[in-house]
Scaffold this motif. Sequence first.
Motif, PDB file in Angstrom:
ATOM      1  N   PRO A 256       0.806  -1.228   0.000  1.00 30.68           N
ATOM      2  CA  PRO A 256       0.000   0.000   0.000  1.00 30.68           C
ATOM      3  C   PRO A 256       0.835   1.271   0.000  1.00 30.68           C
ATOM      4  O   PRO A 256       0.452   2.266  -0.634  1.00 30.68           O
ATOM      5  CB  PRO A 256      -0.830  -0.114   1.291  1.00 30.68           C
ATOM      6  CG  PRO A 256      -0.902  -1.562   1.560  1.00 30.68           C
ATOM      7  CD  PRO A 256       0.414  -2.119   1.109  1.00 30.68           C
ATOM      8  N   MET A 257       1.980   1.259   0.663  1.00 28.32           N
ATOM      9  CA  MET A 257       2.831   2.442   0.688  1.00 28.32           C
ATOM     10  C   MET A 257       3.404   2.734  -0.699  1.00 28.32           C
ATOM     11  O   MET A 257       3.652   3.895  -1.056  1.00 28.32           O
ATOM     12  CB  MET A 257       3.963   2.251   1.698  1.00 28.32           C
ATOM     13  CG  MET A 257       4.824   3.481   1.907  1.00 28.32           C
ATOM     14  SD  MET A 257       6.082   3.211   3.198  1.00 28.32           S
ATOM     15  CE  MET A 257       5.038   3.129   4.649  1.00 28.32           C
ATOM     16  N   ILE A 258       3.564   1.682  -1.517  1.00 33.60           N
ATOM     17  CA  ILE A 258       4.121   1.867  -2.854  1.00 33.60           C
ATOM     18  C   ILE A 258       3.066   2.399  -3.823  1.00 33.60           C
ATOM     19  O   ILE A 258       3.339   3.307  -4.622  1.00 33.60           O
ATOM     20  CB  ILE A 258       4.707   0.535  -3.377  1.00 33.60           C
ATOM     21  CG1 ILE A 258       5.944   0.155  -2.553  1.00 33.60           C
ATOM     22  CG2 ILE A 258       5.069   0.639  -4.856  1.00 33.60           C
ATOM     23  CD1 ILE A 258       6.505  -1.202  -2.899  1.00 33.60           C
ATOM     24  N   VAL A 259       1.862   1.859  -3.767  1.00 32.63           N
ATOM     25  CA  VAL A 259       0.861   2.182  -4.793  1.00 32.63           C
ATOM     26  C   VAL A 259      -0.055   3.338  -4.397  1.00 32.63           C
ATOM     27  O   VAL A 259      -0.717   3.917  -5.271  1.00 32.63           O
ATOM     28  CB  VAL A 259       0.007   0.938  -5.118  1.00 32.63           C
ATOM     29  CG1 VAL A 259       0.886  -0.189  -5.640  1.00 32.63           C
ATOM     30  CG2 VAL A 259      -0.795   0.483  -3.911  1.00 32.63           C
ATOM     31  N   LEU A 260      -0.115   3.696  -3.112  1.00 32.96           N
ATOM     32  CA  LEU A 260      -1.005   4.777  -2.678  1.00 32.96           C
ATOM     33  C   LEU A 260      -0.204   6.047  -2.454  1.00 32.96           C
ATOM     34  O   LEU A 260       0.727   6.071  -1.651  1.00 32.96           O
ATOM     35  CB  LEU A 260      -1.737   4.384  -1.380  1.00 32.96           C
ATOM     36  CG  LEU A 260      -2.651   3.159  -1.463  1.00 32.96           C
ATOM     37  CD1 LEU A 260      -3.259   2.865  -0.102  1.00 32.96           C
ATOM     38  CD2 LEU A 260      -3.731   3.343  -2.511  1.00 32.96           C
ATOM     39  N   ALA A 261      -0.555   7.093  -3.165  1.00 32.54           N
ATOM     40  CA  ALA A 261       0.151   8.363  -3.047  1.00 32.54           C
ATOM     41  C   ALA A 261      -0.661   9.406  -2.279  1.00 32.54           C
ATOM     42  O   ALA A 261      -0.100  10.219  -1.557  1.00 32.54           O
ATOM     43  CB  ALA A 261       0.508   8.906  -4.431  1.00 32.54           C
ATOM     44  N   SER A 262      -1.977   9.379  -2.455  1.00 33.23           N
ATOM     45  CA  SER A 262      -2.826  10.372  -1.795  1.00 33.23           C
ATOM     46  C   SER A 262      -2.976  10.043  -0.317  1.00 33.23           C
ATOM     47  O   SER A 262      -3.194   8.885   0.055  1.00 33.23           O
ATOM     48  CB  SER A 262      -4.208  10.420  -2.465  1.00 33.23           C
ATOM     49  OG  SER A 262      -4.079  10.720  -3.838  1.00 33.23           O
TER      50      SER A 262
END
Length: 311
Positions: free
Chosen positions: A247-253
Motif C-alpha cells: 500500500p505504501m508503494i501504490v497509494l500516493a494520496s
Amino acid sequence: MASVQSTYQGILERGNRLGFLCQRAYRSVVESKRRLHLLRQGISYVLLLTLGLVMALPFLWMVSTALKPDALVFRIPPEWFPRPWVWRNFIDAMTILGHPIYLYAWNTAVIAVLGVIGVVISSSLVAFGFARLEFLGRDALFVLVLSTMMLPFAVTMVPQFILFQKLGWLDSFKPLVIPYWFGAPFHIFLLRQFFLTIPKDLDDAARIDGASSLQIYWHIILPLSKPALATVAIFAFVYHWNDLLWPMIVLASREKWTLPIFLASFQGYMLEPRWNLLMAASTVLMLPCLVLFFFSQRLFIRGITLTGLKG
C-alpha cells in the motif's frame, strides 16, 4: 478330624492375608500411577503456561507502555502496572498528528473485506479443481502454482508496479484488491488439502442425481469446508489489515492511506517519537485481528489441523 479342620482354617487365613496383601499392592500401584499422571499433567500445564506467558510478553509490554506517561516509558526496572493509567494516550495517538484516523480505518476495512471475499471465492474454486476434477497435467499445474510461493515479493514488486502503472491503477485500491480475486497459492494449497479429506462418494452420488461440478462445489464441498474457509479468511484478513509495504508503494494520496501507513508515519512526523502513543496506536490496530481470532478460534484451529491430513 480336628487337625484337618485346623489345617483348613490356616489355609483360609493365609489366603485372606495373601488377598489383602495383593489388594493393598494393587491399590499402591494404582495410586502411584495416578500420582505420576498428575505430576506429568502438572508439569505440562506449567510448561504451557510459561510458554504462553513468554509468547504474550510482547503484547503485554505494548499494552503496558500504551498506558504509561512519558516519564515511565524507559524507567528501569520497568513498571508493568503503571500508576496512574493514562487512558488519554489512546485519544492522543489518534488525534495528535491531525490525521483522519476514521478514514484510514475505513480504507483498511474496505481493502481487507474485499480481499478476503476475493481470496476465499477464487482460491476455493481453484482448489476444488485441483482436488476433485480429473484433467491432463493437473498435478504438474498444481506444482507450478506452489512454486510461485518461492518467489519473494522483492522480485515481483517492480514488474507489478510497472503493470499497474500501465493500467492506470496507481493511487487506487485496485492493485490491493483485484489480484487476490485470482487466487493465492498458499490458500489454494490449504483448501485443496482439506477438500481431499472429503469422500468422493459424495461427488459420485451428486452426479448420479444430475448435479454439475459447480453445484457440487456450492452445495456439497463449501458447506463441509467451513473450518478451512474460516482459516483462509482469517489469514487473508490479518494479511490485508497489517500490509504496509505494497500500500505504501501504490497509494500516493494521503486520504487513501491505510492504518499501517498511519502507524508508520509516527516516526516520520515526530522529532522525538513518543513510544507510549505509538504503542497505543499499535494496540488499537491489533484489536480487530484479536477479536476476529477470539470468535473464530475453534474453526481456525480445526481448519489448520485438518488441512494436512491427506496429500
